[in-house]
Structure formats: C-alpha cells, structure tokens
Design a protein around this motif. Structure first.
Motif, PDB file in Angstrom:
ATOM      1  N   HIS A  89      43.504  24.575  46.724  1.00 59.75           N
ATOM      2  CA  HIS A  89      42.484  25.381  46.057  1.00 59.75           C
ATOM      3  C   HIS A  89      42.075  24.611  44.804  1.00 59.75           C
ATOM      4  O   HIS A  89      42.919  24.338  43.953  1.00 59.75           O
ATOM      5  CB  HIS A  89      43.028  26.768  45.703  1.00 59.75           C
ATOM      6  CG  HIS A  89      41.950  27.748  45.393  1.00 59.75           C
ATOM      7  ND1 HIS A  89      41.318  28.478  46.380  1.00 59.75           N
ATOM      8  CD2 HIS A  89      41.358  28.091  44.230  1.00 59.75           C
ATOM      9  CE1 HIS A  89      40.390  29.247  45.812  1.00 59.75           C
ATOM     10  NE2 HIS A  89      40.407  29.029  44.511  1.00 59.75           N
ATOM     11  N   CYS A  90      40.808  24.234  44.723  1.00 53.79           N
ATOM     12  CA  CYS A  90      40.313  23.403  43.629  1.00 53.79           C
ATOM     13  C   CYS A  90      39.167  24.119  42.925  1.00 53.79           C
ATOM     14  O   CYS A  90      38.299  24.685  43.579  1.00 53.79           O
ATOM     15  CB  CYS A  90      39.821  22.064  44.169  1.00 53.79           C
ATOM     16  SG  CYS A  90      41.040  21.213  45.200  1.00 53.79           S
ATOM     17  N   VAL A  91      39.191  24.062  41.599  1.00 50.15           N
ATOM     18  CA  VAL A  91      38.165  24.716  40.793  1.00 50.15           C
ATOM     19  C   VAL A  91      37.552  23.697  39.845  1.00 50.15           C
ATOM     20  O   VAL A  91      38.274  22.977  39.148  1.00 50.15           O
ATOM     21  CB  VAL A  91      38.762  25.900  39.986  1.00 50.15           C
ATOM     22  CG1 VAL A  91      37.748  26.481  39.029  1.00 50.15           C
ATOM     23  CG2 VAL A  91      39.292  26.972  40.921  1.00 50.15           C
ATOM     24  N   PRO A 108      46.803  32.496  50.387  1.00 50.16           N
ATOM     25  CA  PRO A 108      45.673  31.813  49.737  1.00 50.16           C
ATOM     26  C   PRO A 108      45.091  32.602  48.559  1.00 50.16           C
ATOM     27  O   PRO A 108      44.760  32.019  47.535  1.00 50.16           O
ATOM     28  CB  PRO A 108      44.648  31.674  50.864  1.00 50.16           C
ATOM     29  CG  PRO A 108      45.439  31.706  52.122  1.00 50.16           C
ATOM     30  CD  PRO A 108      46.627  32.594  51.838  1.00 50.16           C
ATOM     31  N   GLN A 109      45.009  33.931  48.701  1.00 51.86           N
ATOM     32  CA  GLN A 109      44.437  34.748  47.626  1.00 51.86           C
ATOM     33  C   GLN A 109      45.276  34.697  46.356  1.00 51.86           C
ATOM     34  O   GLN A 109      44.747  34.792  45.256  1.00 51.86           O
ATOM     35  CB  GLN A 109      44.281  36.219  48.042  1.00 51.86           C
ATOM     36  CG  GLN A 109      43.660  36.474  49.385  1.00 51.86           C
ATOM     37  CD  GLN A 109      44.673  36.441  50.534  1.00 51.86           C
ATOM     38  OE1 GLN A 109      45.161  35.378  50.894  1.00 51.86           O
ATOM     39  NE2 GLN A 109      44.979  37.589  51.133  1.00 51.86           N
ATOM     40  N   VAL A 115      44.528  30.059  40.037  1.00 53.53           N
ATOM     41  CA  VAL A 115      43.759  28.846  39.728  1.00 53.53           C
ATOM     42  C   VAL A 115      42.383  29.201  39.153  1.00 53.53           C
ATOM     43  O   VAL A 115      41.933  28.608  38.172  1.00 53.53           O
ATOM     44  CB  VAL A 115      43.634  27.955  40.983  1.00 53.53           C
ATOM     45  CG1 VAL A 115      42.780  26.730  40.697  1.00 53.53           C
ATOM     46  CG2 VAL A 115      45.017  27.530  41.450  1.00 53.53           C
ATOM     47  N   GLU A 116      41.725  30.196  39.735  1.00 56.75           N
ATOM     48  CA  GLU A 116      40.403  30.579  39.244  1.00 56.75           C
ATOM     49  C   GLU A 116      40.480  31.230  37.867  1.00 56.75           C
ATOM     50  O   GLU A 116      39.592  31.047  37.042  1.00 56.75           O
ATOM     51  CB  GLU A 116      39.695  31.472  40.257  1.00 56.75           C
ATOM     52  CG  GLU A 116      39.296  30.676  41.497  1.00 56.75           C
ATOM     53  CD  GLU A 116      38.623  31.507  42.572  1.00 56.75           C
ATOM     54  OE1 GLU A 116      37.929  32.497  42.235  1.00 56.75           O
ATOM     55  OE2 GLU A 116      38.779  31.160  43.754  1.00 56.75           O
ATOM     56  N   HIS A 121      39.253  30.539  32.165  1.00 52.12           N
ATOM     57  CA  HIS A 121      39.754  30.373  30.790  1.00 52.12           C
ATOM     58  C   HIS A 121      39.250  29.053  30.192  1.00 52.12           C
ATOM     59  O   HIS A 121      38.797  29.013  29.041  1.00 52.12           O
ATOM     60  CB  HIS A 121      41.293  30.413  30.798  1.00 52.12           C
ATOM     61  CG  HIS A 121      41.917  30.109  29.480  1.00 52.12           C
ATOM     62  ND1 HIS A 121      42.002  31.031  28.463  1.00 52.12           N
ATOM     63  CD2 HIS A 121      42.474  28.960  29.005  1.00 52.12           C
ATOM     64  CE1 HIS A 121      42.585  30.455  27.415  1.00 52.12           C
ATOM     65  NE2 HIS A 121      42.895  29.212  27.721  1.00 52.12           N
ATOM     66  N   LEU A 122      39.319  27.979  30.975  1.00 49.28           N
ATOM     67  CA  LEU A 122      38.854  26.675  30.484  1.00 49.28           C
ATOM     68  C   LEU A 122      37.354  26.699  30.200  1.00 49.28           C
ATOM     69  O   LEU A 122      36.895  26.192  29.174  1.00 49.28           O
ATOM     70  CB  LEU A 122      39.200  25.564  31.477  1.00 49.28           C
ATOM     71  CG  LEU A 122      40.693  25.310  31.711  1.00 49.28           C
ATOM     72  CD1 LEU A 122      40.894  24.206  32.729  1.00 49.28           C
ATOM     73  CD2 LEU A 122      41.424  24.990  30.412  1.00 49.28           C
TER      74      LEU A 122
END
Length: 127
Positions: A89-91, A108-109, A115-116, A121-122
């Motif tokens: 999972h990539c954001v 996966p959720q 991660v999301e 936050h970033l």
C-alpha cells in the motif's frame, strides 16, 4: 515533528498493521526505512510515474525492494499491489511517498487506514 525514522517505527511498524515501510522523497532520497526494506531510486521513480499513469503498473507490476507485485488498483494518491500473502500500500504526498508492506493475517483495509492516515498527516504539514 518526529524524526522520519520515528514515523516509520512508531506510526507504521508499531501499528502492527504494516510489516515493512519506507518514506522516500520524490527525488528518490530515502528519508527513513524499516530494517532490510531497500526500495531503489529506480523502483521509486517507476512507482511515482505509476501514480500519474496506472496503465504502466497494470502492464508491468509494482517492484519494491527487488520483489515484483501484481498491480491491483490505484489513484493519483494511492497504489495497491499484492504478491502471494504480501500486500503493498503506497501513498503519495506533496513531497514524499510512503511505501508499506503487510502480510497475512493483516487485512488490506487495516494497512490502508494506517498508511493513509500518515499520508494525510504529512500533507497537512506541508510534506
């Protein structure tokens, strides 16, 4: 602000919803990574191109740290892939890409949520 390594260790790995993770700049610079998870600059540049055009990833898959994952789905901000019992999972944020792997029995959720949330936050802090 925490150090970049703290984000990987305390927000991603410590969540127990992510087994390996890295935060990398769009230019391929490694900001932080979990032990033994070495995403190359070339792999990252292909991943970033995939955020713009998912057809590239649909045809050739997603390669991370030398392993090739089957592309599942994506948007201009999120890419999902899988290889056997391991999911990716990539954001993408304004300046970085958060790359994570999770393994069964993690759903996966669960990984996506952690991660999301870090990605949001970033972005909220200009990254």
């Amino acid at each position: 602000m925490s150090s970049w390594q703290d984000y990987v260790d305390k927000h991603l790995i410590a969540s127990r919803c992510v087994t390996k993770a890295a935060i990398l700049g769009h230019d391929g610079t490694v900001w932080a990574t979990s032990d033994g998870f070495n995403v190359t600059k070339e792999e990252l540049s292909r991943l970033i191109a995939g955020f713009e055009n998912q057809n590239v990833l649909a045809a050739s898959g997603v390669t991370l740290a030398g392993s090739r994952y089957i592309y599942l789905s994506g948007t201009d901000k999120v890419i999902r892939a899988k290889l056997g019992k391991v999911g990716a999972h990539c954001v993408k944020t304004q300046q970085a890409v958060v790359v994570s792997l999770y393994e069964d029995p993690i759903q996966p959720q669960q990984a996506a949520s952690v991660v999301e949330k870090l990605g949001d936050h970033l972005v909220a802090h200009g990254y």
